[in-house]
Design a protein around this motif. Structure first.
Motif, PDB file in Angstrom:
ATOM      1  N   ALA A  33       4.875   2.211  10.783  1.00  0.00           N
ATOM      2  CA  ALA A  33       4.684   3.157   9.684  1.00  0.00           C
ATOM      3  C   ALA A  33       3.364   2.903   8.978  1.00  0.00           C
ATOM      4  O   ALA A  33       2.948   1.751   8.828  1.00  0.00           O
ATOM      5  CB  ALA A  33       5.831   3.066   8.681  1.00  0.00           C
ATOM      6  N   MET A  34       2.735   3.985   8.566  1.00  0.00           N
ATOM      7  CA  MET A  34       1.526   3.894   7.747  1.00  0.00           C
ATOM      8  C   MET A  34       1.726   4.787   6.533  1.00  0.00           C
ATOM      9  O   MET A  34       2.413   5.821   6.618  1.00  0.00           O
ATOM     10  CB  MET A  34       0.292   4.326   8.536  1.00  0.00           C
ATOM     11  CG  MET A  34       0.021   3.487   9.765  1.00  0.00           C
ATOM     12  SD  MET A  34      -1.543   3.889  10.580  1.00  0.00           S
ATOM     13  CE  MET A  34      -2.722   3.073   9.478  1.00  0.00           C
ATOM     14  N   GLY A  35       1.141   4.377   5.430  1.00  0.00           N
ATOM     15  CA  GLY A  35       1.352   5.166   4.236  1.00  0.00           C
ATOM     16  C   GLY A  35       0.309   4.928   3.174  1.00  0.00           C
ATOM     17  O   GLY A  35      -0.609   4.115   3.347  1.00  0.00           O
ATOM     18  N   TRP A  36       0.482   5.663   2.101  1.00  0.00           N
ATOM     19  CA  TRP A  36      -0.401   5.568   0.943  1.00  0.00           C
ATOM     20  C   TRP A  36       0.429   5.292  -0.304  1.00  0.00           C
ATOM     21  O   TRP A  36       1.454   5.931  -0.528  1.00  0.00           O
ATOM     22  CB  TRP A  36      -1.184   6.870   0.762  1.00  0.00           C
ATOM     23  CG  TRP A  36      -2.166   7.137   1.850  1.00  0.00           C
ATOM     24  CD1 TRP A  36      -1.962   7.865   2.985  1.00  0.00           C
ATOM     25  CD2 TRP A  36      -3.511   6.662   1.907  1.00  0.00           C
ATOM     26  NE1 TRP A  36      -3.094   7.869   3.751  1.00  0.00           N
ATOM     27  CE2 TRP A  36      -4.068   7.140   3.109  1.00  0.00           C
ATOM     28  CE3 TRP A  36      -4.313   5.893   1.068  1.00  0.00           C
ATOM     29  CZ2 TRP A  36      -5.376   6.868   3.497  1.00  0.00           C
ATOM     30  CZ3 TRP A  36      -5.609   5.613   1.452  1.00  0.00           C
ATOM     31  CH2 TRP A  36      -6.144   6.110   2.649  1.00  0.00           C
ATOM     32  N   TYR A  37      -0.052   4.346  -1.075  1.00  0.00           N
ATOM     33  CA  TYR A  37       0.505   4.036  -2.372  1.00  0.00           C
ATOM     34  C   TYR A  37      -0.598   4.235  -3.404  1.00  0.00           C
ATOM     35  O   TYR A  37      -1.775   4.271  -3.060  1.00  0.00           O
ATOM     36  CB  TYR A  37       0.998   2.585  -2.425  1.00  0.00           C
ATOM     37  CG  TYR A  37       2.244   2.324  -1.616  1.00  0.00           C
ATOM     38  CD1 TYR A  37       2.210   2.340  -0.220  1.00  0.00           C
ATOM     39  CD2 TYR A  37       3.468   2.064  -2.232  1.00  0.00           C
ATOM     40  CE1 TYR A  37       3.354   2.109   0.532  1.00  0.00           C
ATOM     41  CE2 TYR A  37       4.608   1.817  -1.498  1.00  0.00           C
ATOM     42  CZ  TYR A  37       4.538   1.843  -0.116  1.00  0.00           C
ATOM     43  OH  TYR A  37       5.676   1.615   0.620  1.00  0.00           O
ATOM     44  N   ARG A  38      -0.215   4.333  -4.667  1.00  0.00           N
ATOM     45  CA  ARG A  38      -1.222   4.433  -5.709  1.00  0.00           C
ATOM     46  C   ARG A  38      -0.782   3.645  -6.936  1.00  0.00           C
ATOM     47  O   ARG A  38       0.397   3.446  -7.170  1.00  0.00           O
ATOM     48  CB  ARG A  38      -1.506   5.888  -6.079  1.00  0.00           C
ATOM     49  CG  ARG A  38      -0.362   6.611  -6.745  1.00  0.00           C
ATOM     50  CD  ARG A  38      -0.703   8.090  -6.925  1.00  0.00           C
ATOM     51  NE  ARG A  38       0.382   8.832  -7.575  1.00  0.00           N
ATOM     52  CZ  ARG A  38       0.396  10.153  -7.721  1.00  0.00           C
ATOM     53  NH1 ARG A  38      -0.618  10.881  -7.269  1.00  0.00           N
ATOM     54  NH2 ARG A  38       1.405  10.742  -8.324  1.00  0.00           N
ATOM     55  N   GLN A  39      -1.787   3.216  -7.683  1.00  0.00           N
ATOM     56  CA  GLN A  39      -1.518   2.482  -8.915  1.00  0.00           C
ATOM     57  C   GLN A  39      -2.483   2.949  -9.985  1.00  0.00           C
ATOM     58  O   GLN A  39      -3.701   2.797  -9.848  1.00  0.00           O
ATOM     59  CB  GLN A  39      -1.651   0.976  -8.693  1.00  0.00           C
ATOM     60  CG  GLN A  39      -1.211   0.155  -9.882  1.00  0.00           C
ATOM     61  CD  GLN A  39      -1.047  -1.318  -9.544  1.00  0.00           C
ATOM     62  OE1 GLN A  39      -1.577  -1.807  -8.550  1.00  0.00           O
ATOM     63  NE2 GLN A  39      -0.297  -2.035 -10.358  1.00  0.00           N
ATOM     64  N   ALA A  40      -1.912   3.521 -11.030  1.00  0.00           N
ATOM     65  CA  ALA A  40      -2.692   3.951 -12.180  1.00  0.00           C
ATOM     66  C   ALA A  40      -2.739   2.808 -13.195  1.00  0.00           C
ATOM     67  O   ALA A  40      -1.874   1.926 -13.192  1.00  0.00           O
ATOM     68  CB  ALA A  40      -2.073   5.186 -12.794  1.00  0.00           C
ATOM     69  N   PRO A  41      -3.737   2.812 -14.083  1.00  0.00           N
ATOM     70  CA  PRO A  41      -3.835   1.737 -15.080  1.00  0.00           C
ATOM     71  C   PRO A  41      -2.548   1.617 -15.895  1.00  0.00           C
ATOM     72  O   PRO A  41      -2.022   2.617 -16.394  1.00  0.00           O
ATOM     73  CB  PRO A  41      -5.011   2.186 -15.952  1.00  0.00           C
ATOM     74  CG  PRO A  41      -5.840   3.033 -15.055  1.00  0.00           C
ATOM     75  CD  PRO A  41      -4.867   3.755 -14.171  1.00  0.00           C
ATOM     76  N   GLY A  42      -2.037   0.401 -15.996  1.00  0.00           N
ATOM     77  CA  GLY A  42      -0.852   0.150 -16.778  1.00  0.00           C
ATOM     78  C   GLY A  42       0.455   0.559 -16.134  1.00  0.00           C
ATOM     79  O   GLY A  42       1.512   0.468 -16.761  1.00  0.00           O
ATOM     80  N   LYS A  43       0.397   1.000 -14.884  1.00  0.00           N
ATOM     81  CA  LYS A  43       1.611   1.433 -14.198  1.00  0.00           C
ATOM     82  C   LYS A  43       1.816   0.624 -12.920  1.00  0.00           C
ATOM     83  O   LYS A  43       0.904  -0.012 -12.410  1.00  0.00           O
ATOM     84  CB  LYS A  43       1.532   2.923 -13.861  1.00  0.00           C
ATOM     85  CG  LYS A  43       1.503   3.831 -15.078  1.00  0.00           C
ATOM     86  CD  LYS A  43       1.610   5.285 -14.672  1.00  0.00           C
ATOM     87  CE  LYS A  43       1.670   6.199 -15.887  1.00  0.00           C
ATOM     88  NZ  LYS A  43       1.794   7.630 -15.501  1.00  0.00           N
TER      89      LYS A  43
END
Length: 121
Positions: A33-43
């Motif tokens: 599996a391949m994927g994308w994650y994201r992280q916003a400031p403070g989250k």
């Protein structure tokens, strides 16, 4: 050792589009599996989208209908087409690979270094 290299991030206006790419390198035989994650400031880091080698996909509710994930198994590359971008999509986007089989050893969970996506007018 398996490495993931992301590209395609940047600054875009609300309603615009971006396409992220992530290429895996190393002596790779297959990737489950391949994927994308994201992280916003403070989250916390959150899943955006993932795709298996068989093409099964999974999306976060917040991006359904706007983002499309795809992959090229022969190139060990995953893409994220992001349309109708919103300011709340602003985050560092990380590529992830799970279940990587190499010619020498397995790697269960591999992360890229991240690419910044900023949606702002």
């Amino acid at each position: 050792q398996v490495q993931l290299v992301e590209s395609g991030g940047g600054l875009v206006q609300p309603g615009g589009s971006l396409r992220l790419s992530c290429a895996a390198s190393g002596s790779i035989f297959s990737i489950y599996a391949m994927g994308w994650y994201r992280q916003a400031p403070g989250k916390q880091r959150e899943l955006v989208a993932a795709i298996t080698s068989g093409g099964r996909t999974n999306y976060a509710d917040s991006v359904k209908g706007r983002f499309t994930i795809s992959r090229d198994n022969a190139k060990n590359t995953v893409y994220l087409q992001m349309n109708s971008l919103k300011p709340e999509d602003t985050a560092v986007y990380y590529c992830n690979a799970q279940g990587v089989v190499t010619t020498t050893h397995p790697e269960h969970d591999v992360w890229g270094q991240g690419t910044q996506v900023t949606v702002s007018s």
